[in-house]
Design a protein around this motif. Structure first.
Motif, short mmCIF file in Angstrom:
data_model
loop_
_atom_site.label_atom_id
_atom_site.label_comp_id
_atom_site.label_asym_id
_atom_site.label_seq_id
_atom_site.Cartn_x
_atom_site.Cartn_y
_atom_site.Cartn_z
N SER A 207 -9.22 21.39 6.42
CA SER A 207 -8.24 20.52 5.94
C SER A 207 -8.14 19.82 4.57
O SER A 207 -9.40 19.68 4.08
CB SER A 207 -8.12 19.02 7.43
OG SER A 207 -9.47 18.81 6.98
N LEU B 224 -4.07 15.11 -0.60
CA LEU B 224 -2.27 15.03 0.28
C LEU B 224 -1.74 14.27 -0.25
O LEU B 224 -0.09 14.58 -0.61
CB LEU B 224 -2.67 14.26 1.76
CG LEU B 224 -3.47 15.68 2.82
CD1 LEU B 224 -3.61 14.92 4.11
CD2 LEU B 224 -2.90 17.17 3.15
N ASP B 225 -2.19 13.27 -0.28
CA ASP B 225 -1.18 12.08 -1.47
C ASP B 225 -0.08 12.63 -2.47
O ASP B 225 0.73 12.41 -2.99
CB ASP B 225 -1.47 10.94 -2.24
CG ASP B 225 -2.61 10.03 -0.77
OD1 ASP B 225 -1.93 10.56 0.61
OD2 ASP B 225 -3.04 8.95 -1.03
N THR C 165 1.22 4.10 -2.60
CA THR C 165 0.82 5.08 -2.26
C THR C 165 1.76 6.45 -3.14
O THR C 165 1.68 7.38 -3.04
CB THR C 165 0.88 5.95 -0.88
OG1 THR C 165 -0.36 4.81 -0.15
CG2 THR C 165 0.29 7.03 -0.52
N TYR D 177 -11.25 18.57 3.62
CA TYR D 177 -12.68 16.96 4.64
C TYR D 177 -13.19 17.91 5.10
O TYR D 177 -14.05 17.49 5.78
CB TYR D 177 -10.36 16.06 5.51
CG TYR D 177 -11.04 15.59 5.88
CD1 TYR D 177 -12.00 14.06 5.50
CD2 TYR D 177 -10.42 15.50 6.98
CE1 TYR D 177 -13.00 13.80 6.29
CE2 TYR D 177 -10.91 14.01 7.62
CZ TYR D 177 -12.19 12.99 6.99
OH TYR D 177 -12.53 12.28 8.11
N THR E 274 0.88 -1.26 0.09
CA THR E 274 -0.14 -0.40 0.27
C THR E 274 1.17 1.29 -0.06
O THR E 274 0.77 2.70 -0.96
CB THR E 274 -0.54 -0.30 1.31
OG1 THR E 274 -1.76 -1.22 1.43
CG2 THR E 274 -2.55 1.47 1.18
N THR E 275 1.73 1.19 0.68
CA THR E 275 2.66 2.36 1.01
C THR E 275 3.51 2.31 -0.78
O THR E 275 3.69 3.71 -1.31
CB THR E 275 3.63 2.09 1.98
OG1 THR E 275 3.00 2.17 3.08
CG2 THR E 275 5.19 3.44 2.36
N LYS F 124 -8.34 16.82 2.20
CA LYS F 124 -8.76 14.85 1.87
C LYS F 124 -7.59 14.45 1.91
O LYS F 124 -6.07 14.40 1.07
CB LYS F 124 -9.27 15.17 0.39
CG LYS F 124 -10.89 15.33 0.82
CD LYS F 124 -11.27 14.83 -0.36
CE LYS F 124 -13.32 15.20 -0.59
NZ LYS F 124 -13.61 16.59 -0.69
N GLN F 125 -7.07 12.80 2.30
CA GLN F 125 -6.16 12.71 1.95
C GLN F 125 -5.73 12.18 0.46
O GLN F 125 -4.22 12.00 0.38
CB GLN F 125 -6.10 10.71 2.40
CG GLN F 125 -5.43 10.42 2.95
CD GLN F 125 -4.21 10.12 3.63
OE1 GLN F 125 -4.18 11.22 4.57
NE2 GLN F 125 -2.79 10.77 3.32
N SER F 126 -6.53 11.78 -0.47
CA SER F 126 -6.27 11.84 -1.82
C SER F 126 -5.25 13.38 -2.24
O SER F 126 -4.75 13.37 -3.32
CB SER F 126 -7.35 11.73 -2.95
OG SER F 126 -8.43 12.74 -2.60
N LYS G 266 2.75 14.72 -2.01
CA LYS G 266 3.88 13.57 -2.45
C LYS G 266 4.31 13.38 -3.56
O LYS G 266 5.68 12.88 -3.62
CB LYS G 266 3.10 12.74 -1.26
CG LYS G 266 3.72 13.08 0.34
CD LYS G 266 2.86 12.01 1.23
CE LYS G 266 2.15 12.72 3.13
NZ LYS G 266 1.99 11.00 3.89
#
Length: 969
Positions: A75, A81-82, A20, A45, A16-17, A77-79, A85
Motif C-alpha cells: 500500500s 496518496l496526497d 492537504t 507503507y 487541515t483539509t 504512504k499517505q504522502s 490528489k
C-alpha cells in the motif's frame, strides 16, 4: 465548552483539509523524493492483501477463495496518496493496483501512462529513483501480477480502433515499458549502463559516445578490450558493472529467434494477405541476408503492419503483432548501422527506406509520409539528378527527421517539463526515446547526403567544427556578437539577456530581445517571436538536438554568429573573428537603423468610444493603433469576413493617465516622463547602460502596477456599456470578447511590434472586462515590451495604447498568412501557419506550416502542438488535446486562402505606394467559413538583407548542375 471544542475541531479539520488539498510546490516534491530515496520502503507503507470484493487485509490474512481471492502488494504512504490528489503525480506506481481507465488517463492526454514511462526511465538512470531502497522491499511488487495486469491492459485498450490508429507511436513505446510478456527495454539499459560507467571512468567516455551515437555489434569488443586493458585500474564494483553491460549488449545484439516468433504467429486467428506476407518473411531463410536486405525487408513488414493493423480484429492478435514490430525494430536499428552505401543512388535509397521506417514505427503520420514519398521515387527512377532536385530531396528528408523528433516531444514534452521542475534527470527521457528510434540513423544518413550536396554547391556551414553540420540552416539573415547560452532544458526557466546569443530546444513565446537565436527544428516561421527576429535583423537558425548537445561545450563563451541570405551559418569563437567581422560591431553602424515614432498627429482629445466601422487605415497612429484602424478598413472591404468591434482610442487612455498617481504628487503621465528624463540625466553622468536599464525597468514596473489599480471614469464606463449594446448587440456581460492592445508603436513601416502587448481571450463578465482594460493599458510598460521597443525605437517612452474590443469567434483552427514566401518560394507565394483552436500559430505553437502557390500547397511542417484552446460562450478558455493523423487545412480552406490573398493584394496592396505589398494576416475558420482578425505590413530588416558582409558569405549556386546517381559519396 463542548461547543467551543467542537467548533475548534471542525475549523481544524477544514484547515487541515484545505492544506492537504493545496498543490505541492516543486521544492516540497523534491524533499518528498529525497525522503523516499532514503526510506527502506520508498513511497510504500505496508504489504497488504487486496481482495476481489474490494476489501483490504493484512499481509498474514490472505483473501479467501469464497470472495474471489486477491493479490498481494504494497500500500502507499499517505504522502504519496496526497500527491496524487493535489498534483496528479504517481510515484512508484504498482500496476496491479490500478484501474485500466484510470491508468490510461485519456482525459489528461494519457498523463498517468506517460508518468509511468518517465518513472521507469528515472529508476533506470538513478538507481531506482524513489525506490532506491524501496526496490528491495520484499513483496511490494509482484512481477507475475504486473505482467498479468499489463497483458490485460493492452488487450483491453487495443480493442479500440481509433485509439490504436491515433496513438500508434505511444502504444508501441508503452509496450517497451509496461511488463506484459517478460520483455524489457534492453536498448535503454545498454545506453544507461554505459553512461553510468563513463561518469565514473572519464576515459571510457569515447566508447560511451560510440554506443549512444553509432551503436554496432563491434562495440562489445570495444568494451571487452577496454576492460582487459584497464583491468588493474578498475574496482570490483566497476568490474561487475562492465560484466553487466557486456551481458546487456550480447542480449541486445543476439539474433531474433524466428522459429519462436513463427510459433507465436501461428496462434493468430485472422489470416489475410498481410499475415501471409509477415509470416513469409519470418519463415524465410536469412543466411545470405546483407544489412541492406534486412533493412529493406523489415521496413516493408513494419510498413504493412502499421497500415493494416486494424484488419486484425482480435486485440490479442494485435498485441502479438505490435510486440513483433518492436522486436523487428530492434534488428532494424542494428542493421541500419551496418548498411554503408557507397553511391549517391544507394544513399538516396537508404534515406527513402528509413523515411518509410519513420512512418512504419509511428514517428510520422500516413498523410505526412505520402507527401514526401514521391520525391524519392522520382529521383531514383532516373540515372542522374540536378543539384536543385537533390537539395529538395535533402530538405524533405531533413523534414522527416524534424517531424519525427517533434512527434516524440509532442507526446512527452509536457510531462517531462513537469517532472524536470523537481527532477532534472527527466530531461534525458526524450533524448533516450529519440536515440532508441530510427531517427538517429536517418539523421546521420541525411547529413551524409547534405554533405555531398554542399560539396557540389560549395555552400558550407562553419559552426565550431562540430559534426553533422548539414542539419543546421539559416532562417533569418543577420549577424551578432555575444555570449553563447545553450539551453537544453525548459526555456521558460531562463532569464534572457539582451546581449546574449541563445540556443533553445524551443524559444519561449514571450521571449525578450536577444542578440541571436538558434532553435531545434524550424518551428513556426510566423510566430510573433520569429517575426520580431526577422524585423530586427536578429540572426536565427535551426539545428538538431545532436547539434545542440555538441555546442554545450561552448556555453558561456563569446562568439560571432552570422546567417546569410542563402541560409548558411557561421558560429565561431571571439578569437577566431576576422578584422572585417570585428568592424561590424562599430557602435555607429549598429545605431543607424533606429527610428523615431512621430506623435504630432495624435488626436488625444477624442474621449468617446469609436465604432470600428467608422475608422480606416489612415486613422492609424492618430485615433488608435493599426490593429483597429486596419480591421475597420477590412470591415468595409470584407464585411462578411469581419466581426463588429469597438475601439477605446488613445484619448481615453491619455485622459486616465492625466489623473494623479497615488503617493507621487504627480500624474501617471508626469511620472512616466520624469522617469525618462531621469534616464537621460543618468546617461549624461556616464552611468552604465545596464544601470540605466535597471532603473527604467524598475520605474516602469511601478507604473505598471499603478495602472492596474487606476479608477476608471464613470462617463467612460457608461459609454462602454452603451457601445456594447449598440454595436456588439447585447449588454456588457452577455457578449464574450477579445481585448486587444493596439499601440502607436507597432505595425510601422520599419518595426512590427508583433505580440509585444497583451491580448485577453474570451472575457465575459463586466468586472473582468473593466479590469482587463487596465491590464491591456499597463502591458505597454512591461519589461519585455519596453526592451523590444528600445532595441529599435529612439522614443520608446511615447507609447500610446488604444484597445480593440471584438466579439469572440470560437474558431475550429486559426493562424497567420504572410503574402510572400519566407525562406522558400517567391514573392507571389503565401506562407501560412495554422493551429487548432483559437490564437493559432502566433505564440510559437508547433503549427502546420505550408507554402501555398498558384498551383499547389506544399507542407513545410505538420502541426505538433498536442493541446489547443476553444472559446466557450460562458467566457474564458477550455483546453483540449488532439492527435496528428489528419491535416488541419483542407482543400477548400487552401482555395479560400488563395482568394483572400488575391483580394488583399488588389484592394489594399494596389493602393499602397510602397514597393513591397507583403502583409501579415491573422484569421481563422469556423465550420469552413473564413473570419479575418488582423492585418499588418510584413516587415523585414532591410539592413540585414543588404549587408555587404552577409552577401559576401552567401555563395552563388547553380541549381541546374547535373549529378550522376552512380557518383561515390
Amino acid at each position: 465548552m463542548k461547543k467551543t471544542t467542537l467548533l475548534y475541531s471542525i475549523c481544524l479539520l477544514l484547515f487541515t483539509t484545505t492544506i492537504t488539498a493545496q498543490k505541492k510546490s516543486n521544492n516540497n516534491i523534491k524533499e518528498l523524493i529525497e525522503s523516499y530515496k532514503r526510506d527502506i520502503r520508498g513511497p510504500y507503507y505496508r504489504i497488504k492483501w487486496f481482495c476481489k470484493d474490494g476489501s483490504v487485509r493484512d499481509a498474514k490474512d490472505p483473501c479467501p477463495d469464497s470472495i474471489g481471492g486477491g493479490i498481494q502488494h504494497a500500500s502507499f504512504k499517505q504522502s504519496a496518496l496526497d500527491l496524487r490528489k493535489t498534483n496528479h503525480l504517481f510515484f512508484g506506481e504498482i500496476l496491479a493496483s490500478v484501474n485500466t481507465t484510470d491508468f490510461l488517463d485519456e482525459k489528461n492526454n494519457y498523463n498517468r501512462l506517460k508518468q509511468y514511462q518517465i518513472g521507469q526511465y528515472l529508476a533506470s538512470v538513478d538507481d531506482g529513483w524513489v525506490l532506491r531502497k524501496g526496490q528491495f522491499y520484499r513483496g511490494a511488487i509482484q512481477s507475475e501480477d504486473e505482467e498479468t495486469w499489463g497483458k490485460n491492459f493492452f488487450e483491453t485498450v487495443l480493442k479500440d480502433d481509433s485509439f490504436l490508429n491515433e496513438n500508434y507511436y505511444l502504444i508501441r513505446q508503452a509496450l517497451k515499458d509496461i511488463p506484459h510478456n517478460g520483455d524489457s527495454n534492453i536498448a535503454q539499459s545498454m545506453r544507461i549502463e554505459s553512461k553510468i560507467l563513463a561518469e565514473e571512468i572519464p576515459d571510457f567516455m569515447d566508447i560511451r559516445i560510440k554506443i549512444h551515437g553509432n551503436p554496432q555489434k563491434s562495440d562489445i569488443y570495444l568494451v571487452q578490450n577496454y576492460l582487459k586493458k584497464n583491468a588493474s585500474n578498475i574496482s570490483t564494483k566497476q568490474k561487475k558493472a562492465f560484466d553487466k553491460l557486456i551481458a546487456t549488449m550480447n542480449e541486445f545484439y543476439a539474433p531474433l529467434n524466428y522459429s519462436t516468433i513463427a510459433k507465436e504467429l501461428n496462434k493468430i486467428k485472422k489470416e489475410n494477405t498481410v499475415f501471409d506476407f509477415v509470416k513469409s518473411f519470418i519463415e524465410e531463410g536469412k543466411t545470405n541476408f546483407t544489412a541492406k536486405d534486412y533493412v529493406l525487408k523489415i521496413t516493408d513488414v513494419l510498413d504493412l503492419l502499421r497500415y493494416n493493423i486494424a484488419l486484425f480484429e482480435s486485440s490479442k492478435d494485435r498485441l502479438k503483432l505490435l510486440d513483433l514490430t518492436n522486436q523487428l525494430e530492434k534488428i532494424l536499428l542494428i542493421e541500419t548501422q551496418n548498411w554503408n552505401p557507397e553511391t549517391l543512388e544507394e544513399t538516396i535509397l537508404k534515406t527513402q527506406t528509413l523515411t518509410c521506417a519513420s512512418y512504419a514505427t509511428g514517428l510520422v503520420e500516413a498523410w505526412e509520409f505520402d507527401i514526401i514519398k514521391p520525391t524519392f521515387s522520382y529521383t531514383l527512377k532516373n540515372d542522374e539528378t540536378t543539384l536543385g532536385e537533390l537539395n529538395t530531396l535533402v530538405a524533405n528528408a531533413r523534414r522527416i527527421v524534424e517531424w519525427s523528433t517533434s512527434l516524440v516531444k509532442a507526446n512527452y514534452q509536457e510531462n517531462v517539463n513537469e517532472y524536470a521542475a523537481f527532477e532534472s534527470l527527466a530531461y534525458g527521457f526524450i533524448d533516450d526515446r529519440i536515440r532508441n528510434s530510427i531517427t538517429l540513423n536517418l539523421g546521420e544518413t541525411v547529413s551524409k547526403l547534405n554533405k555531398f550536396a554542399t560539396k557540389v554547391s560549395e555552400v558550407n556551414n562553419n559552426v565550431m567544427s562540430i559534426s553533422n553540420q548539414g542539419a543546421i540552416r539559416g532562417l533569418n539573415p543577420g549577424y551578432a556578437f555575444g555570449k553563447l547560452i545553450v539551453v537544453s532544458g525548459n526555456p521558460d526557466d531562463v532569464e534572457v539577456n539582451t546581449n546574449n546569443i541563445y540556443i533553445f530546444q524551443k524559444p519561449p513565446s514571450d521571449l525578450k530581445p536577444v542578440a541571436g537565436i538558434m532553435t531545434v527544428s524550424e518551428g513556426n516561421l510566423v510566430s510573433h517571436v520569429q517575426l520580431l527576429a526577422r524585423n530586427l535583423g536578429i540572426p536565427n537558425a535551426a539545428l538538431s538536438s545532436e547539434n545542440l548537445k555538441s555546442l554545450e561545450e561552448f556555453n558561456n563563451q563569446n562568439v560571432f554568429y552570422a546567417v546569410s541570405n542563402k541560409g548558411n551559418v557561421i558560429l565561431k569563437l571571439e578569437n577566431d573573428m576576422t578584422n572585417e567581422e570585428r568592424e561590424l560591431f562599430d557602435k555607429k553602424e549598429r545605431t543607424n537603423n533606429m527610428i523615431t515614432v512621430p506623435t504630432d498627429k495624435l488626436k488625444l482629445d477624442v474621449s468617446k468610444i469609436i465604432n470600428m466601422r467608422d475608422v480606416k487605415a489612415t486613422d492609424s497612429g492618430i485615433l488608435c493603433g493599426p490593429k483597429a484602424a486596419n480591421l475597420g478598413e477590412l470591415k468595409n472591404l470584407f464585411p462578411n469576413k469581419v466581426v463588429e468591434g469597438i475601439i477605446i482610442p488613445f484619448g481615453i487612455f491619455k485622459t486616465h493617465m492625466n489623473k494623479e498617481m497615488p503617493g507621487k504628487n504627480m500624474s501617471y503621465w508626469e511620472f512616466l516622463n520624469a522617469t525618462f528624463e531621469k534616464s537621460k540625466e543618468l546617461k549624461n553622468e556616464n552611468t552604465s547602460s545596464e544601470e540605466i536599464e535597471t532603473f527604467l525597468i524598475s520605474s516602469l514596473k511601478e507604473l505598471h502596477t499603478a495602472i492596474l489599480n487606476i479608477n476608471l471614469d464613470d462617463s467612460f464606463t457608461s459609454d462602454l456599456k452603451e457601445s456594447f449594446k449598440n454595436v456588439l448587440g447585447d449588454e456588457i456581460g452577455n457578449v464574450p470578447v477579445f481585448l486587444r492592445s493596439d499601440t502607436n508603436m507597432e505595425d510601422l513601416k520599419e518595426f512590427t511590434g508583433a505580440g509585444l502587448n497583451l491580448t485577453l481571450f474570451n472575457i465575459l463578465e463586466e468586472e473582468k472586462i473593466t479590469q482587463g482594460i487596465k491590464q491591456v493599458w499597463a502591458s505597454a510598460y512591461t519589461e519585455r515590451s519596453f526592451k523590444w521597443r528600445q532595441k529599435y525605437l529612439l522614443n520608446p517612452e511615447n507609447v500610446y495604447p488604444s484597445i480593440l474590443i471584438i466579439p469572440s469567434v470560437d474558431v475550429d483552427y486559426s493562424g497567420v498568412m504572410i503574402t510572400k514566401g519566407i525562406n522558400e518560394g517567391s514573392e507571389n507565394d503565401l506562407t501560412v501557419a495554422f493551429s487548432r483552436g483559437a490564437g493559432g500559430a502566433v505564440d510559437g505553437q508547433s503549427a502546420e506550416t505550408r507554402l501555398i502557390t498558384a498551383e499547389g500547397s506544399f507542407l513545410l511542417s505538420p502541426a505538433r502542438q498536442p493541446d489547443y484552446i476553444r472559446l466557450p460562450a460562458t467566457g474564458s478558455t477550455k483546453k483540449y488535446y488532439t492527435n496528428f493523423n489528419r491535416p488541419i487545412l483542407n482543400n477548400k480552406n487552401v482555395n479560400d486562402i488563395r482568394e483572400l490573398a488575391s483580394e488583399i493584394r488588389e484592394k489594399i496592396g494596389g493602393t499602397s505606394t510602397e514597393e513591397s505589398h507583403a502583409y501579415d494576416v491573422e484569421f481563422g475558420f469556423k465550420d469552413d467559413k473564413l473570419w479575418l482578425f488582423q492585418i499588418r505590413p510584413f516587415v523585414e530588416n532591410k539592413q540585414a538583407k543588404s549587408s555587404d558582409y552577409l552577401n559576401s558569405i552567401a555563395p552563388n549556386v547553380d541549381i541546374n548542375t547535373t549529378i550522376k546517381l552512380t557518383e561515390k559519396i
